[in-house]
Design an enzyme around this catalytic site. Structure first.
Site, PDB file in Angstrom:
ATOM      1  N   SER A  45       0.846  -1.191   0.000  1.00  0.00           N
ATOM      2  CA  SER A  45       0.000   0.000   0.000  1.00  0.00           C
ATOM      3  C   SER A  45       0.884   1.245   0.000  1.00  0.00           C
ATOM      4  CB  SER A  45      -0.895   0.009   1.235  1.00  0.00           C
ATOM      5  OG  SER A  45      -0.085   0.222   2.377  1.00  0.00           O
ATOM      6  N   LYS A  46       0.230   2.366  -0.096  1.00  0.00           N
ATOM      7  CA  LYS A  46       0.918   3.675  -0.135  1.00  0.00           C
ATOM      8  C   LYS A  46       1.974   3.812   0.954  1.00  0.00           C
ATOM      9  CE  LYS A  46      -0.345   6.172  -3.442  1.00  0.00           C
ATOM     10  NZ  LYS A  46       0.811   6.059  -4.301  1.00  0.00           N
ATOM     11  N   ARG A  47       1.647   3.213   2.095  1.00  0.00           N
ATOM     12  CA  ARG A  47       2.551   3.382   3.232  1.00  0.00           C
ATOM     13  C   ARG A  47       3.925   2.734   2.973  1.00  0.00           C
ATOM     14  NH1 ARG A  47       2.966  -0.505   7.051  1.00  0.00           N
ATOM     15  NH2 ARG A  47       1.427  -2.007   6.359  1.00  0.00           N
TER      16      ARG A  47
ATOM     17  N   GLY B 153       5.390   3.054   0.108  1.00  0.00           N
ATOM     18  CA  GLY B 153       6.007   3.825  -0.976  1.00  0.00           C
ATOM     19  C   GLY B 153       5.116   3.770  -2.194  1.00  0.00           C
TER      20      GLY B 153
END
Ligand code: GLU
Length: 468
Positions: A240-242, A244
């Protein structure tokens, strides 16, 4: 049999790298077997639909170098055909109209919960309708799912996956407003497009049991399935976005080459012994469904950098110069013909140092920039009184060189170090580098100076001496 795969993304506004990997696998499989990969946009969710979102997917595919056969198919445009199949199934007694109101369905769920039964629709309109169809109510169409026995999906990756028929309900295939559900649309499209192999994320495995109910009701051949495990982040949680970047566009902007992304995404979920570097041509010869990994793959940025660095070295210098200049444009730096020529002159070294295009652009920026430029803090620190003294000595000797070449410049730096700094070359190079590049580290300085030329180097040194 001609292999026909399909790539049917939902246009979300960007291309997730999991989606890109799915596209790549479908493409490789089709190419491997001399078949076709068809491209369908699953655009039935009109509330979220936009042309830009479709274009983002197309741009992603184009950048990845993945092409498709035939026209782009719009799922939404095929709604009438989906509805037609639903009605055909009703006529054949394989599906039926259900007139339950939302309140009735809610009540049904409440009662089932109280009695500890599964909260599925109780099939009341299936065989013995409770009443004549009520006036003024538009029915949904539900399919008759099998009520006993075991359902099996033969999956090329997961093996045989089973579920008890009791786990399947008579799900809706056509809504009251006449629009098809996703489940129906996918099956009708895949069938009509002649799809022989469905290769997709394993988040769709549960849908497969339902979709097969529709295939069987229509008497259509069920395609072969290969459900790919998820891509996880380095910590084992769903990517996920977390962690990167998650979209193809972000990887492009971070300076990865498409051929490196293809290689990396291929290896992320498929293997050929211990081979890490597998060029696309080779991948087309080797790719199969048998060697898709069963377990989820973890994204590994170090490995991606390693793979990208490999393809950077192989890449054509002209192409790299163009791509680097594109990055400078985004930075607001206009690169002249001279700037481009300097880049090209040092490209062999630049590309062997950089893991990404962005790193290459950072490394080479001093070659294409004009003064005045900013000095990095560490570079400015080199230009204290001692540093300036050395830079002045070099400057005073530049015009006396027999030729303005890296070799001559190196000799000058060495003799200056011997004479003024006990032979410590670093004490000459560091301030000189700071003056000429504005930076504390750079590719080979003497080679860069040769490429910049006497006039430019003198100008830069004079600027640095006056500025600091
Ligand atoms: N549109 C679906 C998605 O983007 C793909 C469905 C399928 O492959 O059957 O996840």
């Amino acid at each position: 049999m001609t292999v026909i795969t399909r790539f049917p993304p939902s246009p979300t506004g960007f291309m997730h790298i999991g989606t890109a990997r799915t596209g790549l696998f479908n493409w490789l499989y089709a190419r491997r077997h001399g078949g076709k990969m068809l491209f369908r946009i699953e655009d039935t969710d009109r509330s979220r639909h936009s042309e830009e979102a479709v274009q983002a997917i197309i741009n992603g595919l184009n950048w990845m170098g993945i092409d498709w056969d035939g026209d782009v198919v719009s799922q939404f445009a095929r709604s009438d055909r989906h509805a037609e199949v639903a009605h055909e199934l009703v006529k054949a007694g394989k599906a039926y109209y259900c007139y339950c109101t939302p309140e009735e369905l809610e009540q049904m769920r409440e009662d089932a919960k109280k009695e500890g039964r599964p909260t599925f629709y109780d099939r009341r309109w299936r065989d013995n309708p409770p009443s004549a169809p009520p006036e003024g109510v538009s029915p949904v169409v539900r399919i008759k799912a099998p009520m006993s026995g075991e359902r099996v999906v033969h999956d090329k990756v997961q093996g045989d996956v089973r579920v008890a028929a009791e786990q399947l309900d008579d799900f809706i295939i056509l809504r009251a407003d006449g629009t098809p559900t996703y489940m129906l649309a996918v099956v009708v499209d895949d069938h009509d497009m002649g799809v022989t192999h469905v290769i997709r994320g394993d988040d769709h495995l549960n849908n497969t049991f339902r979709q097969n109910v529709i295939y069987e009701a229509m008497g259509w051949d069920i395609p072969s399935y290969a459900h790919l495990p998820l891509i996880l982040g380095p910590d084992g949680a769903k990517l996920s976005k977390r962690h990167g970047a998650t979209s193809v566009e972000e990887y492009r902007d971070m300076g990865y080459l498409p051929e490196a992304m293809r290689n990396y995404l291929l290896r992320l979920g498929w293997s050929h012994g211990d081979d890490e570097i597998i060029e696309t041509e080779q991948a087309i010869k080797w790719f199969d469904l048998e060697h898709i990994n069963q377990g989820a793959a973890r994204f590994d940025f170090d490995k991606l950098n390693f793979v990208n660095a490999h393809y950077m070295k192989l890449a054509d210098n002209d192409r790299l110069a163009d791509l680097t200049i594109d990055i400078y444009k985004l930075r607001g730096i206009n690169v002249s013909e001279i700037g481009r020529a300097r880049l090209m002159a040092r490209m062999d070294e630049l590309k062997s140092r950089a893991k990404t295009l962005v790193q290459l652009a950072d490394d080479a920026e001093f070659l294409v920039r004009d003064i005045p430029y900013e000095f990095e803090e560490k570079a400015a620190a080199q230009l204290n009184e001692d540093g300036k003294f050395i830079v002045r000595v070099i400057h005073d000797n530049l015009t006396g060189l027999s030729a303005f070449t890296a070799d001559e410049l190196e000799s000058l730096c060495k003799s200056t170090a011997d004479y003024h700094r006990d032979g410590k070359l670093g004490k000459v190079m560091m301030p000189l580098r700071a003056a000429v590049t504005g930076k504390a580290s750079s590719p080979s300085l003497v080679h860069a100076m040769e490429v910049l030329g006497l006039e430019e180097v003198s100008k830069r040194i004079e600027y640095a001496l006056s500025k600091l």
